[in-house]
Scaffold this active site. Structure first.
Site, PDB file in Angstrom:
ATOM      1  N   SER A 219      71.206  44.898  32.939  1.00  0.00           N
ATOM      2  CA  SER A 219      70.948  46.307  33.204  1.00  0.00           C
ATOM      3  C   SER A 219      69.459  46.556  33.419  1.00  0.00           C
ATOM      4  CB  SER A 219      71.531  47.158  32.070  1.00  0.00           C
ATOM      5  OG  SER A 219      71.603  48.510  32.432  1.00  0.00           O
TER       6      SER A 219
ATOM      7  N   ASP B 122      81.825  47.362  37.842  1.00  0.00           N
ATOM      8  CA  ASP B 122      80.703  48.038  37.186  1.00  0.00           C
ATOM      9  C   ASP B 122      80.445  49.363  37.898  1.00  0.00           C
ATOM     10  OD1 ASP B 122      78.376  48.845  35.940  1.00  0.00           O
ATOM     11  OD2 ASP B 122      77.461  46.855  35.974  1.00  0.00           O
TER      12      ASP B 122
ATOM     13  N   HIS C 177      80.088  46.918  32.723  1.00  0.00           N
ATOM     14  CA  HIS C 177      78.651  46.690  32.522  1.00  0.00           C
ATOM     15  C   HIS C 177      78.476  45.813  31.282  1.00  0.00           C
ATOM     16  CE1 HIS C 177      74.652  47.826  33.723  1.00  0.00           C
ATOM     17  NE2 HIS C 177      74.342  48.249  32.519  1.00  0.00           N
TER      18      HIS C 177
END
Length: 802
Positions: free
Chosen positions: A371, A491, A522
């Protein structure tokens, strides 16, 4: 259950003997003087740590079955020879597979093949065959999510190696360093790296705090590589601030004026001073006890990699303000790499002026993380900074516009409606954790964040200078590091378009790239049982950071994809997009494979009753359920014929059609759906063994997990979405005029896919306007008219799986 391994590198018989001797499992001459059964017994006993005497060895062997009816010790005493069935029956037990549960004692080879484990069979076993097969077994994954050699070291098999001289480390096995470093003696230290910017306007160059965990041997002559994770979350977060800074979303779009410019964000001083150096220290003077850790880094730490964490500017114990993805934030993380490479100075503390070097580092650096963390790894890589040899970027943003915007629209990251760049900056501005420091910086930060909020421009959703500064794709040509990308095909937070753009651009560069696509949202994938991701990362980094010629670039797949229809199935490919182009024409309710032109129009209205509107705003899953069942009131559905065989759809789908809004503004959304009742994979991995994945001896652990088939079948899964503002028909930066009922041509991409469509399933394209999960929710009474003449859905690649 199925195990997929991609990290086993080819080795010669001579190399296998050398490596087995190096880990004290094989001794000089044993391959020549012992028969196959005797050598098999010797290796078994040596790998079981509690076998300290012949008696305890016999007791342990008495609890393992060589044949369905004979324990190993009884078989050893018999005149039966070693066979394929006996070796692999024992091997399954060593790998923690249970007889009667995971395999049949009467058919061990069938289970071995079904599990997908590496195999060496022989008609007549010799001692050389035992050596080769046992070496391969040590590199084979078991039920507990580890290769056997890692399972053994987690139980203390290599604790003797802790005492080896620094110059004899690390120990390499099958091209990868083993866990031969004692975590009880890790050096934990803090340094403050000086940057070349002043983002808090105090007249001095910003300092960035870095926390380092490295093996004790690195203080005694061993030069080790560094694995650096740039995490703005590392020094704490302001969750309450984030909630307060979340924006309202329940209001309508407005008409955009052509040529309307967004405000600019603040610029930072160029005239400031650097610190005066008053001395030099041989080692850091500040230490720390613990830090939020990525478990892949924990796995790597005991294999000799130094682990470095830094939160960057605008975080606790560092200087500056939090800028959310700007070039300044990138440069603050780049400075850490430069210090590790020996090109920048750091201080032992914030005030003394005493410098300290990373003289324990061999100058080779990798960056890891998911991320925001993987995003900054990508950003730093685009600078081409010397010393950065590799990045492993998981679920990483390559353009922040594609994270918070789409097609001229404010578009939320999945699950975070109302969050924006200013929200994230507030959440990660951890200088608040030092009250006096925060009091001093607050006026500057308040002014900065106000300008940032204006510059990001939620009013229009356009691509502008603010987003352009946070678009790393412009600088991909500067990447010199090898890149391993990991991303979830489902995602909705960092959408797959981010990794697809990076992957595509890298294909024309003279750098090595690897892509791993999983079926998750995610998430991290380093604790999956079905895939040897940690071993793959270890092999990759051994090549890039330790300069070991282990064939990593050849051994690891170019593109590795988890199948969405079959559990625990990972397949290697050469490319993301490949195959014939699929073009489907939109009929009144159908997707037609053929060159047809439909002179028809369909209409839907975006308005809902107040009660329905409030219910959907509160719970968008209710909206999605209604969307799938909508008879055509607020959307329109186009369905293909059932697939006559299994197909693989690869690439970025694109929708092209003509549309008119009854207002002077509007948006169009699309969802591509796999329609067909089936048991699909769970949307999140299921924990198999909480805390059961041991990352080293008396060290950290992780939760072993895996995707499973859902217990009940579902009728559909959305596999891609797309959105566009009708006033950004050409690109997100250009505002186009729009009049009520003006028919305009629109083409826009959906999210990239790599999808296994089963025989009997249909593809459904749903065209609608407001997306309650992702877009602004205005509930306007707008009619949308779709012209189906020349309206098409294209997928760039389709392959038959029959």
């Amino acid at each position: 259950m199925k195990i997929n391994q991609f990290s086993i590198t080819p080795t010669s018989p001579a190399q296998r003997q050398t490596e087995l001797a190096r880990i004290r499992l094989l001794r000089d001459g044993e391959g020549d003087t012992m028969d196959a059964k005797g050598l098999f017994e010797t290796l078994l006993v040596r790998t079981h740590l509690s076998c300290t005497t012949p008696l305890t060895g016999k007791e342990w062997l008495h609890d393992l079955l060589a044949t369905p009816n004979l324990a190993i010790d009884d078989w050893l005493a018999s005149d039966q020879e070693l066979t394929n069935e006996i070796f692999y029956r024992v091997a399954l037990q060593l790998l923690s597979f249970e007889p009667g549960v995971d395999f049949s004692l009467t058919a061990p080879l069938a289970a071995w093949h079904k599990l997908g484990l590496p195999l060496e069979e022989h008609d007549h076993w010799t001692s050389s065959d035992v050596i080769n097969a046992y070496y391969l077994l040590l590199n084979t994954r078991g039920k507990d999510g580890q290769i056997l050699i890692d399972q053994l070291t987690a139980n203390g098999f290599l604790t003797w190696s802790y005492q080896l001289p620094a110059e004899q480390k690390p120990l390499f096995f099958n091209g990868k360093p083993l866990a031969s470093f004692d975590p009880a003696h890790f050096v934990r230290e803090v340094v403050y790296i000086e940057t070349d910017m002043d983002t808090d306007f105090d007249g001095q160059a910003d300092l960035v705090k870095a926390e380092i965990i490295r093996p004790a041997e690195s203080s005694h002559g061993l030069k080790v590589p560094a694995v650096f994770t740039a995490s703005p979350y590392n020094q704490g977060t302001n969750d309450e601030w984030g909630e307060q800074a979340t924006h309202k979303i329940d209001y309508p779009l407005t008409h955009k004026k052509v040529g309307q410019e967004a405000p600019t964000e603040m610029t930072f001083p160029t005239n400031f001073s650097h610190r005066t150096v008053t001395g030099h220290a041989q080692q850091a003077t500040q230490h720390f006890s613990d830090s939020p850790a990525y478990t892949l880094n924990n796995y790597l730490a005991i294999r000799g990699y130094a682990i470095v964490y830094a939160a960057g500017i605008g975080t606790r114990d560092s200087d500056g303000v939090q800028t959310c993805g700007s070039p300044e934030q990138t440069d603050s993380m780049k400075a850490v790499v430069e210090w590790l490479h020996g090109d920048r100075r750091a201080f032992t503390d914030r005030t003394s002026g005493i410098t300290v070097d990373a003289d324990w580092c061999n100058g080779n650096v990798a960056m890891t993380g998911r991320s925001y963390l993987g995003t900054l790894a990508t950003a730093v890589a685009t600078t081409g900074v010397p010393g950065l040899k590799a990045i492993i970027s998981e679920a990483a943003i390559s353009s922040w516009y594609d994270y918070y915007r789409e097609g001229g629209l404010v578009r939320a990251a999945g699950g975070f409606q109302g969050e924006d760049a200013d929200t994230l900056a507030d959440e990660t501005f951890s200088r608040t954790k030092r009250p006096a420091d925060f009091a001093r910086i607050k006026p500057v930060y308040d002014k900065y964040i106000h300008r940032l909020t204006q510059a990001m421009d939620r009013q229009t959703g356009n691509y502008n200078a603010f987003w352009d500064r946070r678009n790393y794709r412009k600088d991909i040509q500067g990447i010199k590091a090898a890149v391993m990308m990991v991303h979830g095909l489902n995602d909705t937070n960092v959408k797959p378009s981010n990794v697809k753009a990076l992957y595509d651009a890298l294909q024309s560069l003279p750098v090595t790239s690897k892509l791993i696509l999983h079926q998750g949202q995610h998430i991290y994938i380093n604790a999956f049982r079905s895939l040897d991701f940690s071993e793959m990362a270890n092999l990759w980094l051994a090549d890039k950071l330790w300069d070991v010629d282990n064939q990593a670039d050849r051994v690891l797949p170019k593109v590795l994809v988890q199948d969405n229809a079959q559990p625990e199935t990972w397949t290697a490919y050469d490319h993301w997009t490949a195959g014939e182009k699929l073009t489907l024409h939109l009929d009144e309710h159908s997707l037609i494979d053929g060159d047809v032109h439909i002179a028809k129009e369909v209409v839907f209205n975006d308005h809902q009753s107040d009660a329905t509107y409030r219910a959907w705003c509160k719970d968008p899953t209710k909206w999605q359920a209604a969307l799938m069942q909508d008879p055509g009131r607020f959307s329109h559905h186009f369905a293909s014929q059932p697939a006559d065989q299994d197909f693989l759809l690869r690439g970025t789908p694109r929708v092209s059609l003509a549309v008119a809004s009854s207002s002077d503004h509007g948006l169009l959304s699309a969802a591509l759906v796999d329609l067909g009742t089936d048991r699909r994979l769970t949307t999140s991995p299921v924990i198999i063994n909480r805390g059961g994945l041991q990352l080293g001896y008396h060290w950290a652990n992780d939760d072993l997990r895996e995707f499973r088939l859902q217990k009940k079948p579902t009728s559909y899964r959305i596999i891609a979405r797309g959105h566009i503002n009708l006033q950004n028909r050409h690109d997100p930066a250009t505002v186009d005029p729009l009049a009520p009922d003006q028919l305009v041509d629109v083409s826009f991409d959906l999210q990239p896919i790599f999808h296994h469509l089963r025989a009997g399933h249909r593809l459904v394209l749903i065209i609608y306007a407001t997306d309650y999960a992702f877009t602004l929710r205005g509930n306007e009474d707008i009619n949308y008219q779709l012209s189906l003449e020349n309206a098409i859905l294209t997928v760039p690649g389709i392959n038959s799986l029959n």
